[in-house]
Design an enzyme around this catalytic site. Structure first.
Site, mmCIF file in Angstrom:
data_model
loop_
_atom_site.group_PDB
_atom_site.id
_atom_site.type_symbol
_atom_site.label_atom_id
_atom_site.label_comp_id
_atom_site.label_asym_id
_atom_site.label_seq_id
_atom_site.Cartn_x
_atom_site.Cartn_y
_atom_site.Cartn_z
ATOM 1 N N GLY A 46 -6.347 -3.004 4.933
ATOM 2 C CA GLY A 46 -6.283 -3.603 3.605
ATOM 3 C C GLY A 46 -4.991 -4.365 3.418
ATOM 4 C CD GLN A 51 0.486 -4.896 1.228
ATOM 5 O OE1 GLN A 51 -0.739 -4.929 1.089
ATOM 6 N NE2 GLN A 51 1.071 -4.160 2.157
ATOM 7 C CB CYS A 94 1.636 0.841 3.325
ATOM 8 S SG CYS A 94 1.851 -0.622 2.302
ATOM 9 C CG LEU A 95 -0.647 -3.800 6.954
ATOM 10 C CD1 LEU A 95 -1.510 -5.045 6.791
ATOM 11 C CD2 LEU A 95 -0.466 -3.458 8.428
ATOM 12 C CG HIS A 136 -2.761 1.867 -0.094
ATOM 13 N ND1 HIS A 136 -1.901 2.771 0.467
ATOM 14 C CD2 HIS A 136 -2.212 0.634 0.119
ATOM 15 C CE1 HIS A 136 -0.867 2.110 0.985
ATOM 16 N NE2 HIS A 136 -1.043 0.816 0.801
ATOM 17 C CD GLU A 137 -4.468 -2.534 0.245
ATOM 18 O OE1 GLU A 137 -3.527 -3.223 -0.183
ATOM 19 O OE2 GLU A 137 -4.405 -1.885 1.309
ATOM 20 C CG HIS A 140 0.058 -2.851 -2.502
ATOM 21 N ND1 HIS A 140 1.389 -2.817 -2.195
ATOM 22 C CD2 HIS A 140 -0.586 -2.255 -1.459
ATOM 23 C CE1 HIS A 140 1.552 -2.224 -1.001
ATOM 24 N NE2 HIS A 140 0.370 -1.879 -0.538
HETATM 25 NI NI NI Z 1 -0.081 -0.939 1.282
#
Ligand code: NI
Length: 172
Positions: A46, A51, A94-95, A136-137, A140
Site C-alpha cells: 500500500g 508518502q 510501512c514504506l 494503515h493507509e 496516513h
Molecule cells: Ni505506511
C-alpha cells in the site's frame, strides 16, 4: 508513468492532513498510476499520496504485491471508513519506515467507501490483510503514522533508529 520518491519518517510532510480530491481528472489518474508503480517497485502492499509528498486523500493497495498471486490493485480516492468490526493484531510495516515491523491493534473488518479511478463511488468490505492495509493507509491521510500506534518505549526506539538513519543518508 514514473516512480516517485517515498518520504521517510521523520519527514514533516508525512504529518500534514491531506485535502479531498475535488474532481478525478486525468492528472489525478496519472498520479494514481505513479503511486501504483512506486508501490510495486518498493515493493509494498500500500501507498498513500502524502508518502510521496502529495497532500491529497488517496491511496493505492494491492495485497498481492510482491507475491505470485494475481494483482488485486485498488485505488481509493476520498476514502471514508464507514464501519469497523472486531479487533486484531497484525505485524505491520510501512514504506516510510523501511525495515521496521511492529504489532499494531486494528479492527478486524472494515467497510470503506471511496471513489475509483472512473469517478464512481464504490463500497468495499475488507478483512484480513486488506482490512489492515486500508486502516494503515487511511491513517496516513490524517498524518497518523505507525509510531503513533505503538507503546511509548517502542515509539522512542523507532524514532531514534529512523533519525540516526536519516543522518547517515544525509552524509556525503
Ligand atoms: Ni505506511
Amino acid at each position: 508513468m514514473a516512480i516517485r520518491t517515498i518520504l521517510r519518517y521523520p519527514d514533516k510532510r508525512l504529518r500534514v492532513k491531506a485535502e479531498p480530491v475535488t474532481v478525478v481528472t486525468d492528472e489525478v489518474r496519472a498520479l494514481c498510476e505513479d503511486m501504483a508503480e512506486t508501490m510495486y517497485a518498493a515493493p509494498g502492499v500500500g501507498l498513500a499520496a502524502p508518502q510521496i509528498g502529495v497532500s491529497l486523500k488517496l491511496f493505492v493497495i494491492d495485497v498481492a504485491s510482491g507475491t505470485d498471486d494475481p494483482s488485486e490493485l485498488h485505488y481509493f480516492i476520498n476514502p471514508e471508513i464507514t464501519h469497523r468490526e472486531g479487533e486484531t493484531v497484525w505485524e505491520e510495516g510501512c514504506l516510510s519506515f523501511p525495515g521496521i515491523h511492529e504489532e499494531i491493534e486494528r479492527a478486524e473488518k472494515v467497510t470503506v467507501r471511496a471513489t475509483g479511478l472512473d469517478g464512481q463511488v464504490f463500497e468495499l468490505k475488507a478483512e484480513g490483510l486488506l482490512a489492515i492495509a486500508v486502516q494503515h493507509e487511511y491513517d496516513h491521510l490524517d498524518g497518523t503514522l505507525m509510531v503513533d500506534r505503538v507503546s511509548l518505549l517502542k515509539r522512542r526506539m523507532i524514532d531514534r533508529d529512523m533519525k540516526k538513519r536519516a543522518l547517515q543518508d544525509a552524509r556525503p
